[in-house]
Design a protein around this motif. Structure first.
Motif, mmCIF file in Angstrom:
data_model
loop_
_atom_site.group_PDB
_atom_site.id
_atom_site.type_symbol
_atom_site.label_atom_id
_atom_site.label_comp_id
_atom_site.label_asym_id
_atom_site.label_seq_id
_atom_site.Cartn_x
_atom_site.Cartn_y
_atom_site.Cartn_z
ATOM 1 N N GLN A 1 0.822 -1.207 0.000
ATOM 2 C CA GLN A 1 0.000 0.000 0.000
ATOM 3 C C GLN A 1 0.858 1.259 0.000
ATOM 4 N N HIS A 2 2.075 1.145 0.528
ATOM 5 C CA HIS A 2 2.954 2.309 0.622
ATOM 6 C C HIS A 2 4.012 2.350 -0.486
ATOM 7 N N LEU A 3 4.177 1.250 -1.195
ATOM 8 C CA LEU A 3 5.115 1.217 -2.320
ATOM 9 C C LEU A 3 4.308 1.022 -3.587
ATOM 10 N N LYS A 4 3.740 2.128 -4.077
ATOM 11 C CA LYS A 4 2.731 2.033 -5.121
ATOM 12 C C LYS A 4 3.261 2.249 -6.529
ATOM 13 N N GLY A 5 4.563 2.478 -6.679
ATOM 14 C CA GLY A 5 5.078 2.845 -7.994
ATOM 15 C C GLY A 5 5.594 1.685 -8.817
ATOM 16 N N GLU A 6 4.751 0.685 -9.030
ATOM 17 C CA GLU A 6 5.190 -0.487 -9.784
ATOM 18 C C GLU A 6 5.661 -0.119 -11.193
ATOM 19 N N LYS A 7 4.921 0.757 -11.867
ATOM 20 C CA LYS A 7 5.262 1.097 -13.246
ATOM 21 C C LYS A 7 6.469 2.037 -13.315
ATOM 22 N N THR A 8 6.579 2.947 -12.342
ATOM 23 C CA THR A 8 7.699 3.891 -12.367
ATOM 24 C C THR A 8 8.939 3.310 -11.709
ATOM 25 N N SER A 9 8.782 2.212 -10.966
ATOM 26 C CA SER A 9 9.892 1.513 -10.321
ATOM 27 C C SER A 9 10.776 2.445 -9.496
ATOM 28 N N PRO A 10 10.248 3.022 -8.430
ATOM 29 C CA PRO A 10 11.062 3.917 -7.592
ATOM 30 C C PRO A 10 12.285 3.208 -7.016
ATOM 31 N N HIS A 11 12.156 1.909 -6.741
ATOM 32 C CA HIS A 11 13.276 1.120 -6.231
ATOM 33 C C HIS A 11 14.441 1.160 -7.220
ATOM 34 N N PHE A 12 14.136 0.947 -8.504
ATOM 35 C CA PHE A 12 15.162 0.953 -9.558
ATOM 36 C C PHE A 12 15.763 2.343 -9.721
ATOM 37 N N GLN A 13 14.911 3.376 -9.729
ATOM 38 C CA GLN A 13 15.412 4.740 -9.915
ATOM 39 C C GLN A 13 16.305 5.170 -8.758
ATOM 40 N N LEU A 14 15.919 4.799 -7.550
ATOM 41 C CA LEU A 14 16.746 5.149 -6.386
ATOM 42 C C LEU A 14 18.107 4.471 -6.494
ATOM 43 N N LYS A 15 18.109 3.218 -6.885
ATOM 44 C CA LYS A 15 19.354 2.459 -7.013
ATOM 45 C C LYS A 15 20.256 3.031 -8.108
ATOM 46 N N LYS A 16 19.657 3.449 -9.215
ATOM 47 C CA LYS A 16 20.439 3.935 -10.355
ATOM 48 C C LYS A 16 20.943 5.364 -10.181
ATOM 49 N N TYR A 17 20.082 6.241 -9.665
ATOM 50 C CA TYR A 17 20.422 7.663 -9.641
ATOM 51 C C TYR A 17 20.895 8.175 -8.285
ATOM 52 N N TYR A 18 20.596 7.401 -7.221
ATOM 53 C CA TYR A 18 21.032 7.803 -5.881
ATOM 54 C C TYR A 18 21.621 6.584 -5.165
ATOM 55 N N PRO A 19 22.703 6.030 -5.710
ATOM 56 C CA PRO A 19 23.239 4.763 -5.192
ATOM 57 C C PRO A 19 23.657 4.794 -3.717
ATOM 58 N N LYS A 20 24.212 5.918 -3.262
ATOM 59 C CA LYS A 20 24.633 5.992 -1.857
ATOM 60 C C LYS A 20 23.417 5.947 -0.932
ATOM 61 N N ILE A 21 22.385 6.718 -1.291
ATOM 62 C CA ILE A 21 21.152 6.715 -0.499
ATOM 63 C C ILE A 21 20.525 5.328 -0.539
ATOM 64 N N PHE A 22 20.529 4.708 -1.711
ATOM 65 C CA PHE A 22 19.961 3.371 -1.863
ATOM 66 C C PHE A 22 20.690 2.361 -0.970
ATOM 67 N N HIS A 23 22.011 2.426 -0.972
ATOM 68 C CA HIS A 23 22.805 1.489 -0.172
ATOM 69 C C HIS A 23 22.490 1.644 1.316
ATOM 70 N N ASN A 24 22.415 2.888 1.779
ATOM 71 C CA ASN A 24 22.108 3.130 3.194
ATOM 72 C C ASN A 24 20.701 2.657 3.540
ATOM 73 N N LEU A 25 19.772 2.880 2.612
ATOM 74 C CA LEU A 25 18.394 2.463 2.837
ATOM 75 C C LEU A 25 18.275 0.949 2.916
ATOM 76 N N ILE A 26 19.024 0.248 2.057
ATOM 77 C CA ILE A 26 19.000 -1.216 2.073
ATOM 78 C C ILE A 26 19.476 -1.741 3.422
ATOM 79 N N ASN A 27 20.520 -1.132 3.958
ATOM 80 C CA ASN A 27 21.018 -1.547 5.276
ATOM 81 C C ASN A 27 19.961 -1.326 6.357
ATOM 82 N N GLU A 28 19.269 -0.189 6.283
ATOM 83 C CA GLU A 28 18.221 0.101 7.255
ATOM 84 C C GLU A 28 17.049 -0.863 7.074
ATOM 85 N N GLN A 29 16.695 -1.156 5.825
ATOM 86 C CA GLN A 29 15.612 -2.104 5.550
ATOM 87 C C GLN A 29 15.945 -3.484 6.100
ATOM 88 N N PHE A 30 17.191 -3.881 5.932
ATOM 89 C CA PHE A 30 17.600 -5.198 6.419
ATOM 90 C C PHE A 30 17.438 -5.280 7.940
#
Length: 200
Positions: free
Chosen positions: A86-115
């Motif tokens: 319900q909170h990750l609604k961007g299936e078509k825009t793939s926010p996960h992919f965009q964050l990983k590609k364009y903001y890799p440092k933020i993505f890496h830190n977020l993955i650690n927090e998610q884990f």
């Protein structure tokens, strides 16, 4: 004001993608100048970072509320998945992919927090499932927590699971079904089958 900016930008990032949304778009949506936004968030990267942390905090608190319902451990997995979707609604825009590609440092830190969040809630779920007889007693909990995390992250990879062949919602369900069948006892499998039938 800062909270309003954060909530609106998080919603827009998830709907349209972290790369696609500009500071102009956010300012227009909020009906304010970019200068006002920059007074709270000096750069778009800082706003993306804050939005990502805000989203994770919202999801973490929501998961805690699901856990408080004291559901069957097997069913709890699907209810948490529903809340997160319900909170990750961007299936078509793939926010996960965009964050990983364009903001890799933020993505890496977020993955650690998610884990850390997932390791805690999955570990507790498994412990309760073992105690209730729904999960096997011989489970290596740290290993299963990591497999769960790797699986949930892996099904988001659009190169391996292209959107034209796989629905993100279906992938999450298929993974949970696959994962739970590996750790459930006959009792747990019965609860799993009953849940699946009730959801049809």
């Amino acid at each position: 004001m800062k909270d309003k900016i954060l909530e609106t930008s998080t919603d827009m990032f998830l709907t349209y993608g972290f790369k696609s949304v500009t500071m102009d778009d956010i300012a227009e949506k909020l009906g304010m100048s970019k200068k006002t936004i920059y007074a709270h968030f000096a750069t778009k990267s800082k706003l993306v970072q804050a939005s990502s942390s805000h989203l994770l905090d919202t999801i973490s608190k929501g998961i805690d509320k699901v856990i408080e319902k004291n559901l069957n451990p097997v069913v709890e997995n699907f209810e948490i998945k529903k809340f997160v979707n319900q909170h990750l609604k961007g299936e078509k825009t793939s926010p996960h992919f965009q964050l990983k590609k364009y903001y890799p440092k933020i993505f890496h830190n977020l993955i650690n927090e998610q884990f850390n969040v997932l390791q805690s809630c999955v570990g507790e779920n498994i412990s309760r499932g073992i105690a209730s007889g729904d999960y096997r007693e011989d489970i290596n909990i740290p290993f299963v927590c990591r497999i769960h995390f790797v699986g949930m992250m892996g099904v988001k990879d659009k190169n391996i699971f292209p959107v034209e062949h796989f629905s993100e919602k279906d992938l999450a369900d298929m993974f949970l079904n696959y994962h739970l069948r590996a750790i459930c006892t006959p009792k747990g499998l019965k609860n799993l089958e009953e849940y699946i039938q009730n959801e049809k």
